[in-house]
Motif scaffolding. Structure first.
Motif, PDB file in Angstrom:
ATOM      1  N   GLY A 100       0.775  -1.229   0.000  1.00 42.42           N
ATOM      2  CA  GLY A 100       0.000   0.000   0.000  1.00 42.42           C
ATOM      3  C   GLY A 100       0.809   1.281   0.000  1.00 42.42           C
ATOM      4  N   ALA A 101       2.112   1.195  -0.288  1.00 45.95           N
ATOM      5  CA  ALA A 101       2.940   2.405  -0.323  1.00 45.95           C
ATOM      6  C   ALA A 101       2.518   3.297  -1.496  1.00 45.95           C
ATOM      7  CB  ALA A 101       4.410   2.037  -0.464  1.00 45.95           C
ATOM      8  N   ASN A 102       2.611   4.597  -1.311  1.00 47.96           N
ATOM      9  CA  ASN A 102       2.275   5.494  -2.415  1.00 47.96           C
ATOM     10  C   ASN A 102       3.431   5.543  -3.413  1.00 47.96           C
ATOM     11  OD1 ASN A 102       4.180   7.314  -1.429  1.00 47.96           O
ATOM     12  ND2 ASN A 102       2.664   8.564  -0.369  1.00 47.96           N
ATOM     13  N   THR A 103       3.158   6.103  -4.586  1.00 49.41           N
ATOM     14  CA  THR A 103       4.160   6.075  -5.652  1.00 49.41           C
ATOM     15  C   THR A 103       5.411   6.866  -5.305  1.00 49.41           C
ATOM     16  OG1 THR A 103       3.066   7.908  -6.782  1.00 49.41           O
ATOM     17  CG2 THR A 103       2.460   5.683  -7.466  1.00 49.41           C
ATOM     18  N   ALA A 104       5.260   7.941  -4.559  1.00 48.78           N
ATOM     19  CA  ALA A 104       6.435   8.726  -4.167  1.00 48.78           C
ATOM     20  C   ALA A 104       7.357   7.902  -3.277  1.00 48.78           C
ATOM     21  CB  ALA A 104       6.009  10.002  -3.450  1.00 48.78           C
ATOM     22  N   ARG A 105       6.808   7.157  -2.340  1.00 48.89           N
ATOM     23  CA  ARG A 105       7.609   6.320  -1.451  1.00 48.89           C
ATOM     24  C   ARG A 105       8.317   5.227  -2.246  1.00 48.89           C
ATOM     25  NH1 ARG A 105      10.738   6.865   1.859  1.00 48.89           N
ATOM     26  NH2 ARG A 105       9.305   8.314   2.825  1.00 48.89           N
ATOM     27  N   ILE A 106       7.641   4.629  -3.202  1.00 52.96           N
ATOM     28  CA  ILE A 106       8.254   3.590  -4.032  1.00 52.96           C
ATOM     29  C   ILE A 106       9.416   4.184  -4.819  1.00 52.96           C
ATOM     30  CG2 ILE A 106       7.872   2.005  -5.958  1.00 52.96           C
ATOM     31  CD1 ILE A 106       4.922   1.828  -4.974  1.00 52.96           C
TER      32      ILE A 106
ATOM     33  N   ILE B 260      11.215   6.930  -4.244  1.00 54.75           N
ATOM     34  CA  ILE B 260      12.317   7.327  -3.357  1.00 54.75           C
ATOM     35  C   ILE B 260      13.139   6.114  -2.937  1.00 54.75           C
ATOM     36  CG2 ILE B 260      12.828   8.204  -1.025  1.00 54.75           C
ATOM     37  CD1 ILE B 260      10.397  10.124  -1.431  1.00 54.75           C
ATOM     38  N   THR B 261      12.470   5.058  -2.552  1.00 54.51           N
ATOM     39  CA  THR B 261      13.163   3.851  -2.094  1.00 54.51           C
ATOM     40  C   THR B 261      13.992   3.223  -3.211  1.00 54.51           C
ATOM     41  OG1 THR B 261      11.410   3.446  -0.484  1.00 54.51           O
ATOM     42  CG2 THR B 261      12.849   1.584  -1.035  1.00 54.51           C
ATOM     43  N   ILE B 262      13.406   3.094  -4.398  1.00 54.70           N
ATOM     44  CA  ILE B 262      14.117   2.504  -5.540  1.00 54.70           C
ATOM     45  C   ILE B 262      15.326   3.364  -5.905  1.00 54.70           C
ATOM     46  CG2 ILE B 262      13.930   1.896  -7.989  1.00 54.70           C
ATOM     47  CD1 ILE B 262      12.467  -0.014  -5.993  1.00 54.70           C
ATOM     48  N   ASN B 263      15.157   4.682  -5.910  1.00 52.45           N
ATOM     49  CA  ASN B 263      16.286   5.571  -6.237  1.00 52.45           C
ATOM     50  C   ASN B 263      17.397   5.470  -5.204  1.00 52.45           C
ATOM     51  OD1 ASN B 263      15.428   6.642  -8.689  1.00 52.45           O
ATOM     52  ND2 ASN B 263      14.171   8.177  -7.682  1.00 52.45           N
ATOM     53  N   ARG B 264      17.048   5.388  -3.937  1.00 52.47           N
ATOM     54  CA  ARG B 264      18.071   5.274  -2.890  1.00 52.47           C
ATOM     55  C   ARG B 264      18.868   3.991  -3.032  1.00 52.47           C
ATOM     56  NH1 ARG B 264      14.857   7.373   2.519  1.00 52.47           N
ATOM     57  NH2 ARG B 264      14.956   9.575   1.984  1.00 52.47           N
ATOM     58  N   ILE B 265      18.191   2.891  -3.260  1.00 54.05           N
ATOM     59  CA  ILE B 265      18.893   1.607  -3.397  1.00 54.05           C
ATOM     60  C   ILE B 265      19.784   1.625  -4.628  1.00 54.05           C
ATOM     61  CG2 ILE B 265      18.613  -0.871  -3.776  1.00 54.05           C
ATOM     62  CD1 ILE B 265      15.962  -0.658  -2.174  1.00 54.05           C
ATOM     63  N   SER B 266      19.269   2.109  -5.753  1.00 50.34           N
ATOM     64  CA  SER B 266      20.069   2.101  -6.985  1.00 50.34           C
ATOM     65  C   SER B 266      21.298   3.003  -6.868  1.00 50.34           C
ATOM     66  CB  SER B 266      19.216   2.505  -8.185  1.00 50.34           C
ATOM     67  OG  SER B 266      18.801   3.839  -8.087  1.00 50.34           O
ATOM     68  N   MET B 267      21.180   4.137  -6.175  1.00 54.10           N
ATOM     69  CA  MET B 267      22.321   5.031  -6.021  1.00 54.10           C
ATOM     70  C   MET B 267      23.440   4.395  -5.191  1.00 54.10           C
ATOM     71  SD  MET B 267      21.736   7.584  -7.904  1.00 54.10           S
ATOM     72  CE  MET B 267      22.893   8.840  -7.419  1.00 54.10           C
ATOM     73  N   VAL B 268      23.080   3.560  -4.224  1.00 56.85           N
ATOM     74  CA  VAL B 268      24.092   2.857  -3.423  1.00 56.85           C
ATOM     75  C   VAL B 268      24.958   1.974  -4.323  1.00 56.85           C
ATOM     76  CG1 VAL B 268      24.388   1.062  -1.671  1.00 56.85           C
ATOM     77  CG2 VAL B 268      22.795   2.921  -1.270  1.00 56.85           C
ATOM     78  N   TYR B 269      24.358   1.383  -5.355  1.00 58.24           N
ATOM     79  CA  TYR B 269      25.088   0.504  -6.262  1.00 58.24           C
ATOM     80  C   TYR B 269      25.705   1.248  -7.447  1.00 58.24           C
ATOM     81  CZ  TYR B 269      23.306  -3.464  -3.695  1.00 58.24           C
ATOM     82  OH  TYR B 269      23.035  -4.374  -2.709  1.00 58.24           O
ATOM     83  N   GLY B 270      25.561   2.572  -7.481  1.00 61.11           N
ATOM     84  CA  GLY B 270      26.193   3.370  -8.527  1.00 61.11           C
ATOM     85  C   GLY B 270      25.378   3.500  -9.797  1.00 61.11           C
ATOM     86  N   TYR B 271      24.067   3.318  -9.716  1.00 64.21           N
ATOM     87  CA  TYR B 271      23.200   3.441 -10.881  1.00 64.21           C
ATOM     88  C   TYR B 271      22.100   4.453 -10.589  1.00 64.21           C
ATOM     89  CZ  TYR B 271      25.389  -0.850 -12.502  1.00 64.21           C
ATOM     90  OH  TYR B 271      26.297  -1.780 -12.903  1.00 64.21           O
ATOM     91  N   SER B 272      21.586   5.044 -11.647  1.00 63.28           N
ATOM     92  CA  SER B 272      20.413   5.897 -11.491  1.00 63.28           C
ATOM     93  C   SER B 272      19.227   5.124 -12.053  1.00 63.28           C
ATOM     94  CB  SER B 272      20.589   7.225 -12.217  1.00 63.28           C
ATOM     95  OG  SER B 272      20.687   7.024 -13.603  1.00 63.28           O
ATOM     96  N   ALA B 273      18.099   5.254 -11.385  1.00 61.24           N
ATOM     97  CA  ALA B 273      16.907   4.507 -11.777  1.00 61.24           C
ATOM     98  C   ALA B 273      15.847   5.472 -12.281  1.00 61.24           C
ATOM     99  CB  ALA B 273      16.374   3.711 -10.592  1.00 61.24           C
ATOM    100  N   ASP B 274      15.217   5.097 -13.378  1.00 63.47           N
ATOM    101  CA  ASP B 274      14.056   5.812 -13.879  1.00 63.47           C
ATOM    102  C   ASP B 274      12.896   4.832 -13.777  1.00 63.47           C
ATOM    103  OD1 ASP B 274      12.451   7.748 -15.023  1.00 63.47           O
ATOM    104  OD2 ASP B 274      12.924   7.106 -17.062  1.00 63.47           O
ATOM    105  N   LEU B 275      11.882   5.205 -13.036  1.00 64.53           N
ATOM    106  CA  LEU B 275      10.795   4.291 -12.719  1.00 64.53           C
ATOM    107  C   LEU B 275       9.474   4.850 -13.230  1.00 64.53           C
ATOM    108  CD1 LEU B 275      10.336   1.635 -11.127  1.00 64.53           C
ATOM    109  CD2 LEU B 275       9.909   3.040  -9.126  1.00 64.53           C
ATOM    110  N   PHE B 276       8.737   4.015 -13.953  1.00 66.08           N
ATOM    111  CA  PHE B 276       7.392   4.351 -14.402  1.00 66.08           C
ATOM    112  C   PHE B 276       6.439   3.450 -13.642  1.00 66.08           C
ATOM    113  CE2 PHE B 276       3.830   3.689 -17.391  1.00 66.08           C
ATOM    114  CZ  PHE B 276       3.372   4.986 -17.456  1.00 66.08           C
ATOM    115  N   ILE B 277       5.488   4.052 -12.924  1.00 65.35           N
ATOM    116  CA  ILE B 277       4.601   3.295 -12.051  1.00 65.35           C
ATOM    117  C   ILE B 277       3.157   3.460 -12.519  1.00 65.35           C
ATOM    118  CG2 ILE B 277       3.791   3.001  -9.688  1.00 65.35           C
ATOM    119  CD1 ILE B 277       6.405   4.341  -8.760  1.00 65.35           C
TER     120      ILE B 277
END
Length: 64
Positions: free
Chosen positions: A27-33, A35-52
């Motif tokens: 039930g997380a909202n799209t902004a939370r999803i 933010i979380t995906i971007n934070r995880i991807s940045m730790v691994y050195g990648y930028s994420a573009d997400l379409f929800i």
């Protein structure tokens, strides 16, 4: 691109989509999803573009 790097990107993409799907089902909202995906991807050195949408997540990963 070396094969190990290709495997790393695929594994990370699968992990990020799984995390996003779990957040959506909880039930997380799209902004939370996003933010979380971007934070995880940045730790691994990648930028994420997400379409929800209400039924799907589309992810694009690029070197940060």
């Amino acid at each position: 691109m070396p094969s190990y790097q290709n495997r790393e990107i695929r594994h990370l993409g699968t992990l990020l989509l799984d995390v996003g799907a779990m957040l959506m089902s909880a039930g997380a909202n799209t902004a939370r999803i996003r933010i979380t995906i971007n934070r995880i991807s940045m730790v691994y050195g990648y930028s994420a573009d997400l379409f929800i949408t209400s039924r799907a997540l589309t992810l694009t990963l690029a070197d940060a």
